[in-house]
Design a protein around this motif. Structure first.
Motif, PDB file in Angstrom:
ATOM      1  N   ILE A 174      22.487  42.887 -24.696  1.00 15.11           N
ATOM      2  CA  ILE A 174      23.176  42.229 -23.595  1.00 15.11           C
ATOM      3  C   ILE A 174      22.605  42.822 -22.309  1.00 15.11           C
ATOM      4  O   ILE A 174      22.652  44.041 -22.113  1.00 15.11           O
ATOM      5  CB  ILE A 174      24.704  42.485 -23.641  1.00 15.11           C
ATOM      6  CG1 ILE A 174      25.294  42.086 -25.009  1.00 15.11           C
ATOM      7  CG2 ILE A 174      25.406  41.783 -22.492  1.00 15.11           C
ATOM      8  CD1 ILE A 174      25.148  40.632 -25.355  1.00 15.11           C
ATOM      9  N   ALA A 175      22.057  41.964 -21.444  1.00 14.90           N
ATOM     10  CA  ALA A 175      21.409  42.476 -20.235  1.00 14.90           C
ATOM     11  C   ALA A 175      21.801  41.657 -19.016  1.00 14.90           C
ATOM     12  O   ALA A 175      22.081  40.462 -19.111  1.00 14.90           O
ATOM     13  CB  ALA A 175      19.891  42.454 -20.411  1.00 14.90           C
ATOM     14  N   GLY A 176      21.797  42.330 -17.888  1.00 10.38           N
ATOM     15  CA  GLY A 176      22.075  41.703 -16.610  1.00 10.38           C
ATOM     16  C   GLY A 176      21.919  42.732 -15.507  1.00 10.38           C
ATOM     17  O   GLY A 176      21.574  43.883 -15.774  1.00 10.38           O
ATOM     18  N   ARG A 177      22.176  42.314 -14.280  1.00  8.52           N
ATOM     19  CA  ARG A 177      22.015  43.219 -13.133  1.00  8.52           C
ATOM     20  C   ARG A 177      22.917  44.432 -13.200  1.00  8.52           C
ATOM     21  O   ARG A 177      22.586  45.502 -12.702  1.00  8.52           O
ATOM     22  CB  ARG A 177      22.303  42.479 -11.825  1.00  8.52           C
ATOM     23  CG  ARG A 177      21.214  41.533 -11.415  1.00  8.52           C
ATOM     24  CD  ARG A 177      21.613  40.829 -10.163  1.00  8.52           C
ATOM     25  NE  ARG A 177      22.789  40.025 -10.491  1.00  8.52           N
ATOM     26  CZ  ARG A 177      23.260  39.058  -9.749  1.00  8.52           C
ATOM     27  NH1 ARG A 177      22.697  38.772  -8.621  1.00  8.52           N
ATOM     28  NH2 ARG A 177      24.320  38.370 -10.129  1.00  8.52           N
ATOM     29  N   HIS A 178      24.093  44.277 -13.807  1.00 11.46           N
ATOM     30  CA  HIS A 178      25.089  45.356 -13.823  1.00 11.46           C
ATOM     31  C   HIS A 178      25.244  45.920 -15.235  1.00 11.46           C
ATOM     32  O   HIS A 178      25.848  45.300 -16.102  1.00 11.46           O
ATOM     33  CB  HIS A 178      26.429  44.838 -13.305  1.00 11.46           C
ATOM     34  CG  HIS A 178      26.324  44.192 -11.970  1.00 11.46           C
ATOM     35  ND1 HIS A 178      26.115  44.912 -10.814  1.00 11.46           N
ATOM     36  CD2 HIS A 178      26.358  42.890 -11.604  1.00 11.46           C
ATOM     37  CE1 HIS A 178      26.049  44.079  -9.795  1.00 11.46           C
ATOM     38  NE2 HIS A 178      26.181  42.840 -10.241  1.00 11.46           N
ATOM     39  N   PHE A 179      24.698  47.109 -15.439  1.00 10.58           N
ATOM     40  CA  PHE A 179      24.772  47.746 -16.755  1.00 10.58           C
ATOM     41  C   PHE A 179      26.212  47.894 -17.223  1.00 10.58           C
ATOM     42  O   PHE A 179      26.520  47.699 -18.395  1.00 10.58           O
ATOM     43  CB  PHE A 179      24.074  49.107 -16.739  1.00 10.58           C
ATOM     44  CG  PHE A 179      24.209  49.835 -18.036  1.00 10.58           C
ATOM     45  CD1 PHE A 179      23.404  49.510 -19.115  1.00 10.58           C
ATOM     46  CD2 PHE A 179      25.164  50.835 -18.194  1.00 10.58           C
ATOM     47  CE1 PHE A 179      23.539  50.172 -20.331  1.00 10.58           C
ATOM     48  CE2 PHE A 179      25.308  51.500 -19.407  1.00 10.58           C
ATOM     49  CZ  PHE A 179      24.490  51.164 -20.472  1.00 10.58           C
TER      50      PHE A 179
END
Length: 190
Positions: free
Chosen positions: A30-35
């Motif tokens: 699961i990836a995105g700007r906010h860890f």
């Protein structure tokens, strides 16, 4: 297989992650700007095959780091503004790419890179059709253009051999006969 879902903690990404964990044996990142948001979803999923990473679609270094050890990049985020950055990162990492939030702009960027994707072993190809269907692209000059002569010069350049060579250098099909292109299979056309 390791699948990274960019935008994985958004509404679409969450559903895809839950489905893949329920229906496959793949590892899901699961990836995105906010860890923190990615990790919160991983904690909720409570599956050892799920992991969190920080990945910012606008930052090629961030994407490169996130794609280490990944086999497949699934984009579930509206990243149209950063499509080229994401595609370049996937190509450089040798990772397959699927974008769920497809738009005409994203499709045009993918088409422009089709030959490079093909050269790197990606599952992209085209076939000659008989009859050939085409999409006409026009180049016009406005009736009230403030610099009509400059526009005429530009139009002439675009149709010149030099202008068509530039178009071919981007992996696009030139419209001028005799201009070489890297696009394979043109010899199949009549």
């Amino acid at each position: 297989m390791n699948i990274l879902i960019l935008g994985g903690y958004g509404s679409t990404g969450r559903l895809i992650a839950e489905h893949l964990l329920a229906q496959t044996k793949h590892k899901i990142v699961i990836a995105g700007r906010h860890f923190e948001k990615a990790q919160a979803l991983v904690d909720t999923l409570a599956d050892k095959r799920a992991a969190a990473r920080q990945a910012d679609a606008s930052d090629s270094a961030s994407l490169k780091a996130a794609l280490r050890g990944v086999d497949f990049l699934l984009v579930a985020a509206p990243t149209t503004r950063y499509t080229l950055t994401v595609i370049r990162a996937a190509l450089e990492a040798g990772v397959d790419y699927l974008d769920l939030q497809l738009s005409e702009e994203k499709l045009n960027i993918l088409k422009a890179h089709a030959e490079e994707i093909k050269r790197k072993g990606g599952p992209v190809d085209w076939i000659a059709q008989d009859p050939v269907f085409t999409k006409f692209q026009q180049l016009g000059i406005g009736a009230k253009d403030s610099h009509p002569n400059a526009a005429k010069l530009f139009a002439n350049f675009m149709f010149s051999e030099e202008g068509q060579k530039i178009i071919a250098s981007f992996g696009r099909l030139p419209t001028r006969l005799g201009v070489a292109t890297k696009v394979e299979g043109l010899d199949q056309l009549n």
